[in-house]
Design a protein around this motif. Structure first.
Motif, PDB file in Angstrom:
ATOM      1  N   ARG A 167      69.567  64.896  18.470  1.00 22.28           N
ATOM      2  CA  ARG A 167      68.533  65.877  18.813  1.00 22.28           C
ATOM      3  C   ARG A 167      67.443  65.992  17.757  1.00 22.28           C
ATOM      4  O   ARG A 167      66.272  66.179  18.079  1.00 22.28           O
ATOM      5  N   GLY A 168      67.813  65.865  16.490  1.00 19.78           N
ATOM      6  CA  GLY A 168      66.792  65.907  15.446  1.00 19.78           C
ATOM      7  C   GLY A 168      65.801  64.767  15.606  1.00 19.78           C
ATOM      8  O   GLY A 168      64.586  64.949  15.428  1.00 19.78           O
ATOM      9  N   LEU A 169      66.301  63.594  15.981  1.00 21.12           N
ATOM     10  CA  LEU A 169      65.430  62.447  16.210  1.00 21.12           C
ATOM     11  C   LEU A 169      64.547  62.685  17.430  1.00 21.12           C
ATOM     12  O   LEU A 169      63.355  62.336  17.428  1.00 21.12           O
ATOM     13  N   MET A 170      65.095  63.292  18.467  1.00 24.19           N
ATOM     14  CA  MET A 170      64.307  63.580  19.662  1.00 24.19           C
ATOM     15  C   MET A 170      63.199  64.589  19.362  1.00 24.19           C
ATOM     16  O   MET A 170      62.068  64.469  19.860  1.00 24.19           O
ATOM     17  N   TYR A 171      63.508  65.607  18.549  1.00 17.16           N
ATOM     18  CA  TYR A 171      62.484  66.580  18.164  1.00 17.16           C
ATOM     19  C   TYR A 171      61.415  65.925  17.291  1.00 17.16           C
ATOM     20  O   TYR A 171      60.227  66.252  17.384  1.00 17.16           O
ATOM     21  N   GLY A 172      61.834  65.008  16.427  1.00 14.78           N
ATOM     22  CA  GLY A 172      60.859  64.277  15.634  1.00 14.78           C
ATOM     23  C   GLY A 172      59.941  63.449  16.517  1.00 14.78           C
ATOM     24  O   GLY A 172      58.724  63.395  16.296  1.00 14.78           O
ATOM     25  N   PHE A 173      60.502  62.829  17.542  1.00 10.38           N
ATOM     26  CA  PHE A 173      59.709  62.063  18.503  1.00 10.38           C
ATOM     27  C   PHE A 173      58.713  62.975  19.219  1.00 10.38           C
ATOM     28  O   PHE A 173      57.539  62.630  19.388  1.00 10.38           O
ATOM     29  N   ALA A 174      59.172  64.160  19.627  1.00  9.57           N
ATOM     30  CA  ALA A 174      58.294  65.085  20.345  1.00  9.57           C
ATOM     31  C   ALA A 174      57.149  65.583  19.470  1.00  9.57           C
ATOM     32  O   ALA A 174      56.065  65.901  19.966  1.00  9.57           O
ATOM     33  N   SER A 175      57.361  65.667  18.162  1.00  2.01           N
ATOM     34  CA  SER A 175      56.333  66.142  17.244  1.00  2.01           C
ATOM     35  C   SER A 175      55.381  65.047  16.785  1.00  2.01           C
ATOM     36  O   SER A 175      54.352  65.337  16.174  1.00  2.01           O
ATOM     37  N   SER A 176      55.712  63.802  17.072  1.00  4.65           N
ATOM     38  CA  SER A 176      54.940  62.682  16.525  1.00  4.65           C
ATOM     39  C   SER A 176      53.485  62.620  16.974  1.00  4.65           C
ATOM     40  O   SER A 176      52.669  62.017  16.259  1.00  4.65           O
ATOM     41  N   PRO A 177      53.072  63.198  18.126  1.00  6.23           N
ATOM     42  CA  PRO A 177      51.644  63.150  18.461  1.00  6.23           C
ATOM     43  C   PRO A 177      50.734  63.744  17.395  1.00  6.23           C
ATOM     44  O   PRO A 177      49.571  63.352  17.290  1.00  6.23           O
ATOM     45  N   TYR A 178      51.251  64.676  16.608  1.00  3.96           N
ATOM     46  CA  TYR A 178      50.421  65.276  15.558  1.00  3.96           C
ATOM     47  C   TYR A 178      49.955  64.231  14.545  1.00  3.96           C
ATOM     48  O   TYR A 178      48.917  64.410  13.897  1.00  3.96           O
ATOM     49  N   ILE A 179      50.703  63.164  14.392  1.00  2.65           N
ATOM     50  CA  ILE A 179      50.321  62.120  13.443  1.00  2.65           C
ATOM     51  C   ILE A 179      48.986  61.501  13.848  1.00  2.65           C
ATOM     52  O   ILE A 179      48.161  61.140  13.004  1.00  2.65           O
ATOM     53  N   VAL A 180      48.755  61.409  15.161  1.00  2.00           N
ATOM     54  CA  VAL A 180      47.525  60.807  15.679  1.00  2.00           C
ATOM     55  C   VAL A 180      46.428  61.851  15.876  1.00  2.00           C
ATOM     56  O   VAL A 180      45.282  61.652  15.466  1.00  2.00           O
ATOM     57  N   THR A 181      46.780  62.974  16.509  1.00  2.00           N
ATOM     58  CA  THR A 181      45.753  63.942  16.904  1.00  2.00           C
ATOM     59  C   THR A 181      45.107  64.643  15.721  1.00  2.00           C
ATOM     60  O   THR A 181      44.004  65.182  15.852  1.00  2.00           O
TER      61      THR A 181
END
Length: 597
Positions: free
Chosen positions: A199-213
């Motif tokens: 789940r921690g990895l899934m939450y990290g995946f969900a937050s990853s758009p911030y890296i681009v936006t």
């Protein structure tokens, strides 16, 4: 701000249940180190308890368990792709709207209210997750998600059309309730559809758009200000966001109906009348308790931001009444929950677990500290460091970029080791304290801005560790039945912490910045002190290196130093909060059912 905006977690499994789940996990998964994959067993062919719908769970939990047992692997992948798209749009929207806020308040000559506009919205946004948890559990995940999308859209429309700062502040309430609600609903969905160790990895995946936006938000905000107005910055997303969110809603409904046709969802019929249903849900949601705590916190916290605008300051009758009545309402809330409520607004038994309680305290402390040092950080960069809108937005978003990026290896570490406490206590907390403490020295006039960026990286790395570990901690202490409620409680602590942080920041700012201006401004500019105090554009209009600009910069530095002292002091509580956690081995816990990641 996802990594300064929120997430959520669970309740506690009795020892016997945990042991049973441990045995089931051991029997079905012999190799904990295997690749993350979607389970491929046919739900129709399996009669095991692991894939059956929990007949004792609330309707919303049964529906999502039926959905994960009925949908295909490709539909699960599509759902995660749509979640990623929604987070991408929402994160870009937040980058732009956050950058535009100082210009909205400045357009009404009230720049000092930049932090104040968010206080009430943060309180209500956090508290709204508790009734939303009930909606998700009782009515269903798609229904709650749709309500939050509607509220966010209303908020964006109001911000686009606002004619004064009061309307903008009201719009912020709708916006942040909707934004936090969408974030929360999707977080619950991820919890519903992923193994705890992943789940921690899934939450990290969900937050990853911030890296681009992060790199898009600043130039986009600049473009809106240069070529149009801040209003179109809000109006554009009032169109885009509902469309993107509707795609996931349709996928939800399609699979709910698929599960129902397959007979996986227990049939329920209600014999209540409309009036009885209203009374039933009012009790289930504890609406009276919600009213007491929301009103109490709002009345108690807002005076810290508004006292400087009253002729008599703290002695103003309005300020005194707000503090007194706010305190009384909070006391009444405690009495109501302890003695009279049929269904507690906050399930006190969930808070008695030291891991859950410690994680909630950590959530509050991190948000208090963050909002104290961050509330006027963007303005500091534009005025004192003479940064453009784009460059200032890049620097303020270092936190989002690094924290979201670092969350992914943290998730991988937890999946590999099965532990989360040590990395939080011995790495996450110390590096966060170091980053904030160093800003005491480096966030001053005439200091190279590279040092400020370095401090932001330290804080962001710590945030990437602590946010993920905090979420896993509370979920590790709970069953699937309680995930939504406990995550809502954590969200409440986060949002109230953010409101307290904004309140403290605004109190320090309003109580010191104007006085510092009067102390340092040359005689020729003394008459313009109120205009300088209230307008970011006026502050930057004075030539770089002029006596007036130097005085403004010095006033910023002195005021920011006080804010950073307070922010660093609060982080001492983070050490105690994390030390209180139990060192739970998450690989031994099987929490969800059906086809999951």
């Amino acid at each position: 701000m996802r990594f300064s905006s929120a997430r959520i977690r669970p309740s506690f499994l009795p020892v016997a249940v945990k042991e049973k789940n441990n045995e089931a996990e051991a029997a079905t998964q012999s190799d904990d180190a295997k690749e993350i994959q979607v389970t491929s067993e046919s739900p129709a062919a399996s009669d095991s308890d692991a894939e059956a719908v929990d007949k004792n769970a609330q309707v919303g939990v049964q529906k999502i368990e039926a959905t994960t047992s009925a949908w295909s692997k490709h539909q699960l992948i599509l759902a995660y792709a749509l979640i990623f798209l929604i987070f991408f749009v929402d994160s870009m929207q937040q980058q732009i709207t956050g950058t535009l806020t100082p210009y909205v308040t400045s357009s009404f000559q009230l720049h000092s209210l930049t932090a104040t506009t968010g206080i009430l919205s943060q309180i209500i946004g956090g508290l709204s997750k508790l009734p939303l948890a009930k909606i998700l559990d009782i009515w269903g995940r798609p229904q709650g998600f749709l309500i939050m999308v509607s509220l966010l859209t209303i908020g964006l429309v109001m911000m686009a059309a606002c004619k004064n700062v009061e309307t903008y502040a009201a719009a912020q309430v709708f916006y942040w309730v909707g934004y936090n609600g969408i974030d929360y609903s999707l977080s619950i969905f991820i919890a519903d559809t992923s193994h705890l160790k992943n789940r921690g990895l899934m939450y990290g995946f969900a937050s990853s758009p911030y890296i681009v936006t992060t790199w898009i938000g600043g130039p986009a905000a600049q473009s809106f200000l240069d070529n149009s107005t801040f209003r179109w910055g809000f109006g554009t997303f009032a169109i885009i966001t509902p469309f993107v969110c509707s795609l996931l809603f349709i996928l939800f409904i399609f699979n709910y109906r698929k599960a129902k046709k397959a007979g996986l969802m227990p049939a329920r019929e209600s014999t209540r009348t409309i009036l009885q249903s209203v009374r039933h849900h009012a009790v289930e949601f504890d609406l009276f308790g919600l009213l007491l705590i929301t009103s109490g916190l709002a009345l108690f916290l807002l005076p810290f931001s508004l006292y400087s605008y009253q002729p008599d300051g703290w002695r103003s009758p309005m300020i005194i009444c707000m503090v007194v009545f706010g305190g009384l309402l909070l006391i009444a809330f405690g009495v109501w929950e302890a003695r009279f409520t049929p269904v507690p607004f906050i399930p006190w038994t969930l808070l008695t677990d030291r891991t859950v309680f410690g994680a909630n305290i950590l959530a509050a402390v991190l948000f208090v500290s963050f909002y104290i040092w961050n509330s006027f950080f963007y303005s500091f960069l534009v005025v004192v460091n003479n940064q453009s809108i784009t460059h200032a937005s890049y620097i303020t978003n270092i936190y989002s970029i690094v924290a979201c990026f670092f969350a992914i290896p943290v998730g991988l570490y937890v999946r590999w080791s099965g532990r989360f406490k040590n990395i939080a206590l011995f790495f996450g907390v110390p590096i966060t304290i170091l980053g904030v403490a160093l800003m005491l020295h480096f966030r001053q006039p005439d200091v190279n801005i590279g040092y400020i960026a370095m401090c932001q990286v330290f804080i962001a790395v710590g945030g990437g560790v602590l946010v993920i570990c905090e979420q896993i901690a509370v979920m590790a202490a709970a069953s699937h039945q309680h995930v939504a409620v406990v995550l809502a409680i954590e969200g409440m602590f986060s949002s109230v912490g953010g409101a307290i942080g904004s309140t403290i920041a605004t109190a320090i700012w309003t109580g010191n910045f104007r006085n510092n201006l009067l102390k340092y401004l040359p005689a020729s500019a003394q008459g313009d002190v109120d205009l300088i105090y209230g307008d970011l554009t006026t502050q930057t209009s004075y030539a770089w290196g002029s006596p007036t600009r130097d005085a403004i910069n010095r006033a910023y530095g002195d005021t920011q130093r006080l804010m950073l002292i307070a922010s660093t002091a609060f982080l001492a509580l983070a050490v105690v909060a994390v030390a209180a956690w139990r060192n739970i081995y998450v690989k031994d816990i099987k929490q969800v059912r059906g086809r999951v990641a």
